[in-house]
Design an enzyme around this catalytic site. Sequence first.
Site: not given
Length: 367
Positions: A25, A59, A185, A233, A327
């Site tokens: 993601p 996300a 998070y 994750r 990336r």
Amino acid sequence: MTTAALFQPLSIGNVNLKNRIVIAPMCQYSAIDGQMTDWHTMHLGTLAASGAGILTLEATAVSPEGRISYADVGLYSDACEAAMNKTLDAIRTWSDMPIAIQLGHAGRKASSQVPWKGGAQIPPGSAQSWQTVAPSAVPFKSDYDAPKALDIDDITRLRLEFADAAARAARLGLDAVQIHGAHGYLLHQFLSPLSNKRNDEYGGSLENRMRFPLEVFDAVRKAFPADRPVTMRVSATDWVEGGWDLEQTIAFAQALEERGCSAIHVSSGGLSPDQKIAVGPNYQVPFARAVKAATKMPVVAVGLITEFEQAEAILSTGDADMIAIARAILYNPRWPWHAAAHFGASVTAPNQYLRCQPRRFPSLFQG
């Protein structure tokens, strides 16, 4: 037929991956009121033509205040669901690649500016900002506004919001759900003793700090069809002394496995600005290796995996079952094509692109 581990098929639940390449993601910060836009159709459409095994949507917040920024994607309203459905319909017209979604909540790292404008927290009361929430009223940085500590009613509501988003994901026909428990998070904030200072049943001991993330997993698992995978994750370490670490990650992974978790994606960091990370190729792979040794779940490794032989070595040595790239595939959206050419493997390509197959790789495209 190639012998490369990278191009061996794998099934997770009823989802069949043609190879072991996972598109991780990647937030695009291009949504409007949580709703996907034409940018997402273009961006995700490109990735869905890449030949990877599975594509994971960025996300996706389960509530408006759970967004990292005002430009994040959400799945908390009918409007969000309709916009995502439009994007998915466009992609599925041209690609049969399985599509997963990452559901999350940013907690104290929410209400942030988009990265190309600095990425810092936008203080409450400013335009495009809101009050953040967290397990405890501990800000991410000393100059950030303190989050509101969640009470029990808030925690109950959040569980329901995760379940509601999972039900929306099911209606959209998404193939899998990944729950975001990493990168500092909200769920990671509950796990780490650096951010969780609670003295009730959701704080203190490892069992208590794991309680809410495991409750969220159970709620999502119940709301999403039983034959479709739910994965997690995690950040394997905070890279800060006294924080979340690999030993606790393994305990969490084993608890997830007992509850029916289908796979685990092992990353690290993101919780504290004090983290000290020795970044380099494969720097997170040892964490994936340790989790794989302690569980039977398929494990995804990630982190500066850019080279074909590097990815192959991770799999062929048994350090992980899949590799995730982010990336690297933004930079080279045909990374799986080139990896397949390198190993003499085949990938699925759109019919419209078949005639670009290089003469020296006559078996590259499956069509």
